[in-house]
Each structure stands twice: as structure tokens, then as C-alpha cells.
Design an enzyme around this catalytic site. Structure first.
Site, PDB file in Angstrom:
ATOM      1  CD  GLU A   1      -2.723  -1.420   2.430  1.00 52.95           C
ATOM      2  OE1 GLU A   1      -2.725  -0.517   3.280  1.00 52.95           O
ATOM      3  OE2 GLU A   1      -3.355  -2.468   2.560  1.00 52.95           O
ATOM      4  CG  ASN A  26      -0.829  -6.694  -1.724  1.00 49.53           C
ATOM      5  OD1 ASN A  26      -1.482  -7.187  -2.644  1.00 49.53           O
ATOM      6  ND2 ASN A  26      -1.219  -6.761  -0.460  1.00 49.53           N
ATOM      7  CG  HIS A  75      -9.865  -6.006   1.022  1.00 51.91           C
ATOM      8  ND1 HIS A  75     -10.054  -7.212   1.661  1.00 51.91           N
ATOM      9  CD2 HIS A  75      -8.546  -5.729   1.146  1.00 51.91           C
ATOM     10  CE1 HIS A  75      -8.906  -7.637   2.145  1.00 51.91           C
ATOM     11  NE2 HIS A  75      -7.966  -6.765   1.841  1.00 51.91           N
ATOM     12  CD  GLU A 121      -4.519  -7.967   1.390  1.00 59.67           C
ATOM     13  OE1 GLU A 121      -5.381  -7.300   1.999  1.00 59.67           O
ATOM     14  OE2 GLU A 121      -3.299  -7.723   1.459  1.00 59.67           O
ATOM     15  CG  ASP A 163     -12.650  -9.429   1.998  1.00 57.64           C
ATOM     16  OD1 ASP A 163     -12.615  -8.363   1.339  1.00 57.64           O
ATOM     17  OD2 ASP A 163     -12.101  -9.541   3.112  1.00 57.64           O
TER      18      ASP A 163
HETATM   19  O1  G3I Z   1      -2.715  -9.415  18.419  1.00 58.36           O
HETATM   20  C1  G3I Z   1      -3.476  -8.411  19.117  1.00 58.36           C
HETATM   21  C2  G3I Z   1      -4.022  -8.962  20.388  1.00 58.36           C
HETATM   22  O2  G3I Z   1      -2.940  -9.281  21.242  1.00 58.36           O
HETATM   23  C3  G3I Z   1      -4.943  -7.925  21.015  1.00 58.36           C
HETATM   24  O3  G3I Z   1      -5.541  -8.461  22.155  1.00 58.36           O
HETATM   25  C4  G3I Z   1      -6.043  -7.515  20.035  1.00 58.36           C
HETATM   26  C5  G3I Z   1      -6.936  -6.418  20.576  1.00 58.36           C
HETATM   27  O4  G3I Z   1      -7.493  -5.648  19.531  1.00 58.36           O
HETATM   28  O5  G3I Z   1      -5.429  -7.012  18.879  1.00 58.36           O
HETATM   29  C6  G3I Z   1      -4.606  -7.989  18.211  1.00 58.36           C
HETATM   30  O6  G3I Z   1      -4.082  -7.422  17.079  1.00 58.36           O
HETATM   31  C7  G3I Z   1      -4.971  -7.251  16.007  1.00 58.36           C
HETATM   32  C8  G3I Z   1      -4.474  -8.065  14.839  1.00 58.36           C
HETATM   33  O7  G3I Z   1      -5.251  -7.796  13.686  1.00 58.36           O
HETATM   34  C9  G3I Z   1      -4.525  -9.560  15.117  1.00 58.36           C
HETATM   35  O8  G3I Z   1      -5.840  -9.984  15.313  1.00 58.36           O
HETATM   36  C10 G3I Z   1      -4.985  -5.756  15.650  1.00 58.36           C
HETATM   37  O9  G3I Z   1      -5.596  -5.019  16.689  1.00 58.36           O
HETATM   38  C11 G3I Z   1      -5.740  -5.545  14.356  1.00 58.36           C
HETATM   39  O10 G3I Z   1      -5.582  -4.196  13.940  1.00 58.36           O
HETATM   40  C12 G3I Z   1      -5.170  -6.442  13.273  1.00 58.36           C
HETATM   41  O11 G3I Z   1      -5.959  -6.239  12.103  1.00 58.36           O
HETATM   42  C13 G3I Z   1      -5.366  -6.699  10.915  1.00 58.36           C
HETATM   43  C14 G3I Z   1      -5.155  -5.522   9.956  1.00 58.36           C
HETATM   44  O12 G3I Z   1      -4.640  -5.999   8.727  1.00 58.36           O
HETATM   45  C15 G3I Z   1      -4.166  -4.501  10.499  1.00 58.36           C
HETATM   46  O13 G3I Z   1      -4.391  -3.290   9.933  1.00 58.36           O
HETATM   47  C16 G3I Z   1      -6.332  -7.705  10.287  1.00 58.36           C
HETATM   48  O14 G3I Z   1      -6.400  -8.864  11.120  1.00 58.36           O
HETATM   49  C17 G3I Z   1      -5.833  -8.092   8.900  1.00 58.36           C
HETATM   50  O15 G3I Z   1      -6.811  -8.876   8.266  1.00 58.36           O
HETATM   51  C18 G3I Z   1      -5.589  -6.833   8.073  1.00 58.36           C
HETATM   52  O16 G3I Z   1      -5.109  -7.202   6.823  1.00 58.36           O
HETATM   53  C19 G3I Z   1      -4.848  -6.135   5.903  1.00 58.36           C
HETATM   54  C20 G3I Z   1      -3.653  -6.538   5.072  1.00 58.36           C
HETATM   55  O17 G3I Z   1      -2.562  -6.840   5.903  1.00 58.36           O
HETATM   56  C21 G3I Z   1      -3.295  -5.454   4.055  1.00 58.36           C
HETATM   57  N1  G3I Z   1      -4.431  -5.123   3.249  1.00 58.36           N
HETATM   58  C22 G3I Z   1      -5.657  -4.762   3.979  1.00 58.36           C
HETATM   59  C23 G3I Z   1      -6.035  -5.850   4.962  1.00 58.36           C
HETATM   60  C24 G3I Z   1      -7.317  -5.507   5.690  1.00 58.36           C
HETATM   61  O18 G3I Z   1      -7.138  -4.371   6.498  1.00 58.36           O
END
Ligand code: G3I
Length: 332
Positions: free
Chosen positions: A146, A187, A223, A251, A253
Site C-alpha cells: 500500500e 500490493n 476488498h 486479499e 472478499d
Molecule cells: O494481536 C493483538 C491482540 O494481542 C490484542 O488483544 C487484540 C486487541 O485488539 O489485537 C490484536 O491485534 C490485532 C491483529 O489484527 C490480530 O488480530 C490488531 O488489533 C488488528 O488491527 C489487526 O488487524 C489486521 C489488519 O490488517 C491490520 O491493519 C487484520 O487482522 C488483517 O486482516 C488486516 O489485513 C490487511 C492486510 O494486511 C493489508 N491489506 C488490507 C487488509 C485488511 O485491512
């Protein structure tokens, strides 16, 4: 005269005898296609699904994920990101990423590393530009994630603000040195249809190529919102591959405003079919990755309030009409 207990018994008998409103099940998939086998049968390298370490504690999930006739590739959604792999400066933790890499290996699934350089999910200690690449073997890497704003300019982040656009070449060169056999990707999202951002991404690719910087592919995140797959998606994929690179849907969905009605699920099926058939029609579109396959573990509801149902399997692992859309898109 009826006593209170008798009245209660009569009430419950009547209630039990009353005809119940029939529960109408949502429409489901009827296809028996093996999606990865199908994708490979038309010349794609894979059909895959992203996964995250917590998903893997669910045995129903794992039973579907592990079947490489369904999924021939995976991308870790979070466990190879920088905040996961170097939570403290100089302290590296590859275990969670290794769990997914090893699982992919034992399942015979290709692996896409995700990601090296992104302005999100940087560790707290990070204050200056510094580049990191693992040496795990894999098919491909999202080396830069990005980099562009929607208006086609470069995003302001610690990398760009410190190094200018040179950070992209530095990252790609470092990735090639660390993992010479992996396909190196940039990406992004909102580059799926023609427009200023897609043009800016093509200009970036051309510029990197003219400098001799390794760039093997561009990932289209995809997405999407139900009913809003951009016009010209396939032609856009073709325009990118005409630059001499490969492309992948990285990615995928298709989210909707809840509740999921039969009409929305039917439109979603068509949307999945459009996306898959575009990749199917473009020889250098190498494969498609779902951003996880089940609504149970989708990122959408946590980010877009009131939206969800974006994946081809529902939260109970039942295949939705979208599954059939994918199979149709691959020509089943
Ligand atoms: O691991 C912590 C955990 O310890 C904590 O308790 C919890 C509380 O919120 O957060 C956990 O971390 C989260 C992590 O996902 C794992 O579940 C983060 O808050 C959360 O922000 C993170 O979100 C991820 C996001 O990227 C980050 O911006 C999503 O799962 C993931 O699907 C998403 O993927 C991105 C791609 O990498 C890039 N393209 C867009 C896509 C969707 O946003």
C-alpha cells in the site's frame, strides 16, 4: 374449575401444538468443485486462503483449510508483519509465522509472505527507516504494501518521509538478496479498476524496471463491496501484465451491509464469479487468495460496523452461493 397448575399445563400444551413459523435457511452452495484443483486445471498456480494463527485452534476450520484440493496456497494475515516478528528492536520472533509456513509446507500449499514494508502494524519501538526481510522459502512476498494514496501520490509514512520513493527500490533489492527465488510484489487496493491510482502504480512499475530494480508482480487486494466490482477490472489486469510482470488477486472478499439477504448473497455470488473469471481470462494472473475463507474469522466486521458476510463460507463453515460463483468463474 381449573387450578393454576392445570392452566399452566394447558397453556404449554397449546403453545407446543401451535404451528411454528418455518425457519427459511439461507441459500447455500450446490457445487462440489475442488477449487484449487479447478484453478490449476485452467493453468493457474493456485487458489488459496489467508489464515491467522488463532484460526488454527478451530478443528472444523483446519479440516477445510488443510485440504489442498480446495486451497493450494496461503498468506499469513498478521504473523509475518513487522510488529509480530520484531516486537522489540533486535528481538526476533518467527515462531507464529513459522507455524503457518510449516503448515503450508506439510499441506503442500504455496506460501505468500506478507508483508515487509507497510505503514501499519509497525512495532512501537520503530522510529526510523530500517528494512527487514526473512529468509523463509516461499513463492512470493508482498515486499511493499500500500505505497500509494487514492489520488496516485505516494503515501506519507516513516519510509517515504525518510527516504523518499527510494525506499521501494531499497526494499525490493533487499528482498531479492534475502530470498532470490521468491516473486517480489507490490500490493495495493483501489487499483483494481482503471484510474489515477492504477496509472500511478503502472508508472511506479515502469520506473522500477527502468532502474533495474527487481519487481515481479503487482498484487490486487480486491476488498470489494457487493455490487461494486469495478468496471474494466480484467482490462486493467491485462494492462499491468503488458508491462512484463505477473499479477495476483491477493486479499479477495466481498462485503455487504448486514443482514445478508438472499438477494445480496446472489449478487455476491455474481461478484465472486466476475473477479475469478477476470483472473481466469488473463494468463499472467497467477492465482487468487481469499482474505480468509470463513465469515467466522473475517476482518470486515471489526473494521466496518454493520458490514460482514464477506467470505464464501459462512460463520458455521457452510458454503455460500459465493462458492459456486468462484467455481463458475474458473469455468466449472
Ligand atoms: O494481536 C493483538 C491482540 O494481542 C490484542 O488483544 C487484540 C486487541 O485488539 O489485537 C490484536 O491485534 C490485532 C491483529 O489484527 C490480530 O488480530 C490488531 O488489533 C488488528 O488491527 C489487526 O488487524 C489486521 C489488519 O490488517 C491490520 O491493519 C487484520 O487482522 C488483517 O486482516 C488486516 O489485513 C490487511 C492486510 O494486511 C493489508 N491489506 C488490507 C487488509 C485488511 O485491512
Amino acid at each position: 374449575m381449573l387450578t393454576l397448575p392445570l392452566l399452566l399445563v394447558a397453556f404449554f400444551c397449546l403453545a407446543a401444538a401451535r404451528p411454528q413459523a418455518a425457519t427459511i435457511a439461507p441459500p447455500q452452495s450446490t457445487s462440489t468443485a475442488k477449487l484449487n484443483t479447478l484453478a490449476q486445471s485452467i493453468g493457474k498456480l493456485y487458489f488459496g486462503s489467508a489464515t491467522d494463527n488463532p484460526d488454527l485452534t478451530n478443528t472444523s476450520y483446519v479440516a477445510i483449510f488443510d485440504d489442498n484440493t480446495t486451497f493450494g496456497q496461503t498468506t499469513p494475515t498478521n504473523s509475518m508483519k513487522w510488529d509480530a516478528t520484531e516486537p522489540e528492536q533486535g528481538v526476533f520472533t518467527f515462531e507464529a509465522g513459522d507455524v503457518i509456513a510449516n503448515l503450508a509446507n506439510s499441506n503442500g500449499q504455496l506460501l505468500r509472505g506478507h508483508n515487509c514494508v507497510w505503514h501499519e502494524q509497525l512495532p512501537d519501538w520503530f522510529t526510523a527507516a530500517r528494512l527487514w526481510v526473512t529468509t523463509q522459502a516461499k513463492y512470493s512476498w508482498d515486499v511493499v504494501n500500500e505505497p500509494l494514496n487514492d489520488n496516485g501520490t505516494f503515501g506519507s509514512d516513516v519510509f517515504f518521509d525518510t527516504l523518499g520513493v527510494s525506499y521501494i527500490g531499497i526494499a525490493l533489492n533487499a528482498a531479492r538478496a534475502a530470498d532470490p527465488n521468491a516473486k517480489l510484489y507490490i500490493n495495493d487496493f483501489n487499483i483494481e479498476g482503471p484510474g489515477v491510482k492504477a496509472t500511478a502504480m503502472m508508472d511506479l512499475v515502469t520506473s522500477l524496471q527502468s532502474q533495474g530494480i527487481p519487481i515481479d508482480g503487482v498484487g490486487f487486494q480486491c476488498h470489494f463491496i457487493v455490487g461494486e466490482v469495478p468496471e474494466g477490472f480484467q482490462q486493467n489486469l491485462e494492462a499491468f501484465t503488458a508491462l512484463g510482470i505477473e499479477v495476483a488477486i491477493t486479499e479477495l472478499d466481498v462485503r455487504m451491509t448486514l443482514p445478508a439477504t438472499d438477494e445480496l448473497l446472489e449478487q455476491q455470488k455474481q461478484d465472486y464469479q466476475i473477479v475469478i473469471s477476470a483472473c481466469a481470462a488473463v494468463p499472467k494472473c497467477v492465482g487468487v487468495t481469499l482474505w480468509d475463507f470463513t465469515d467466522k474469522f473475517s476482518w470486515v466486521p471489526g473494521t466496518f460496523a454493520g458490514q460482514g458476510a464477506a467470505c464464501p463460507w459462512d460463520e458455521n463453515f457452510i458454503r455460500k452461493p459465493a462458492f459456486d460463483g468462484i467455481a463458475l468463474g474458473f469455468g466449472a
